[in-house]
Design an enzyme around this catalytic site. Structure first.
Site, PDB file in Angstrom:
ATOM      1  N   GLU A  21      67.249 -64.784 101.751  1.00  0.00           N
ATOM      2  CA  GLU A  21      65.974 -64.958 102.449  1.00  0.00           C
ATOM      3  C   GLU A  21      65.104 -63.719 102.285  1.00  0.00           C
ATOM      4  O   GLU A  21      63.894 -63.819 102.087  1.00  0.00           O
ATOM      5  CB  GLU A  21      66.204 -65.201 103.941  1.00  0.00           C
ATOM      6  CG  GLU A  21      66.879 -66.503 104.271  1.00  0.00           C
ATOM      7  CD  GLU A  21      67.111 -66.619 105.763  1.00  0.00           C
ATOM      8  OE1 GLU A  21      66.358 -67.396 106.391  1.00  0.00           O
ATOM      9  OE2 GLU A  21      68.018 -65.948 106.296  1.00  0.00           O
ATOM     10  N   TYR A  53      40.106 -59.424 118.276  1.00  0.00           N
ATOM     11  CA  TYR A  53      41.064 -60.298 117.590  1.00  0.00           C
ATOM     12  C   TYR A  53      41.239 -59.911 116.126  1.00  0.00           C
ATOM     13  O   TYR A  53      42.267 -60.209 115.536  1.00  0.00           O
ATOM     14  CB  TYR A  53      40.724 -61.779 117.760  1.00  0.00           C
ATOM     15  CG  TYR A  53      39.379 -62.235 117.281  1.00  0.00           C
ATOM     16  CD1 TYR A  53      39.141 -62.477 115.936  1.00  0.00           C
ATOM     17  CD2 TYR A  53      38.364 -62.463 118.185  1.00  0.00           C
ATOM     18  CE1 TYR A  53      37.906 -62.915 115.503  1.00  0.00           C
ATOM     19  CE2 TYR A  53      37.128 -62.908 117.764  1.00  0.00           C
ATOM     20  CZ  TYR A  53      36.894 -63.119 116.424  1.00  0.00           C
ATOM     21  OH  TYR A  53      35.672 -63.560 116.000  1.00  0.00           O
ATOM     22  N   ILE A  71      63.321 -62.826 113.263  1.00  0.00           N
ATOM     23  CA  ILE A  71      61.902 -62.940 113.594  1.00  0.00           C
ATOM     24  C   ILE A  71      61.648 -62.581 115.060  1.00  0.00           C
ATOM     25  O   ILE A  71      60.531 -62.242 115.430  1.00  0.00           O
ATOM     26  CB  ILE A  71      61.304 -64.310 113.208  1.00  0.00           C
ATOM     27  CG1 ILE A  71      62.057 -65.481 113.827  1.00  0.00           C
ATOM     28  CG2 ILE A  71      61.220 -64.446 111.705  1.00  0.00           C
ATOM     29  CD1 ILE A  71      61.432 -66.856 113.538  1.00  0.00           C
ATOM     30  N   GLU A  72      62.701 -62.580 115.868  1.00  0.00           N
ATOM     31  CA  GLU A  72      62.568 -62.103 117.243  1.00  0.00           C
ATOM     32  C   GLU A  72      62.143 -60.631 117.249  1.00  0.00           C
ATOM     33  O   GLU A  72      61.316 -60.207 118.053  1.00  0.00           O
ATOM     34  CB  GLU A  72      63.896 -62.232 118.007  1.00  0.00           C
ATOM     35  CG  GLU A  72      64.331 -63.651 118.274  1.00  0.00           C
ATOM     36  CD  GLU A  72      65.188 -64.257 117.166  1.00  0.00           C
ATOM     37  OE1 GLU A  72      65.017 -63.895 115.975  1.00  0.00           O
ATOM     38  OE2 GLU A  72      66.032 -65.112 117.497  1.00  0.00           O
ATOM     39  N   LYS A  98      58.908 -70.136 111.258  1.00  0.00           N
ATOM     40  CA  LYS A  98      59.411 -69.975 109.896  1.00  0.00           C
ATOM     41  C   LYS A  98      59.410 -71.359 109.261  1.00  0.00           C
ATOM     42  O   LYS A  98      60.161 -72.249 109.685  1.00  0.00           O
ATOM     43  CB  LYS A  98      60.821 -69.387 109.917  1.00  0.00           C
ATOM     44  CG  LYS A  98      61.383 -69.113 108.557  1.00  0.00           C
ATOM     45  CD  LYS A  98      62.731 -68.426 108.696  1.00  0.00           C
ATOM     46  CE  LYS A  98      63.165 -67.830 107.384  1.00  0.00           C
ATOM     47  NZ  LYS A  98      64.341 -66.986 107.557  1.00  0.00           N
TER      48      LYS A  98
END
Length: 122
Positions: A21, A53, A71-72, A98
């Site tokens: 990955e 933003y 991804i946390e 994802k």
């Protein structure tokens, strides 16, 4: 209270637990919602009284460039940077999806959601 949001920011990054990955990379979608009380009179039309933003997008871009196993971890880093840049923010919600995770079957996306304050911080 004012809410600012970025929805559907798309990135190609190399996050993932498995070496394949991290080598091949994957597409991710990031959503951010931020709630805050303006720092001054919003009628002054001054960017310093609000959350920019564009700056939120830059923070996400920078964090998505750094490969991580989870991804946390990416979501928490984004949240921490927003808190540091805008200490007057009351709530942050970061969602990372994802797309097409490498599983045994077809899955549209896996996702994580980071909320600030968390239930432990209330």
């Amino acid at each position: 209270m004012i809410n600012i949001a970025l929805q559907g920011a798309e990135f190609f990054s190399h996050h993932g637990f498995y070496p394949e990955e991290q080598k091949l990379g994957c597409r991710f979608i990031v959503d951010i919602e931020v709630a805050f009380i303006p720092q001054g009179d919003i009628n002054e039309d001054d960017l310093d009284n609000t959350v920019d933003y564009e700056r939120l997008y830059i923070i996400v871009c920078e964090e998505m460039k750094h490969p991580r196993k989870l991804i946390e971890t990416v979501g928490q880093s984004i949240t921490d940077r927003i808190k540091n840049k805008y200490p007057f923010v009351k709530n942050i919600r970061v969602t990372i999806k994802k797309l097409n995770p490498p599983l045994m079957g077809k899955v549209a996306h896996s996702s994580i959601i980071i909320n600030y304050p968390s239930a432990n911080e209330l």
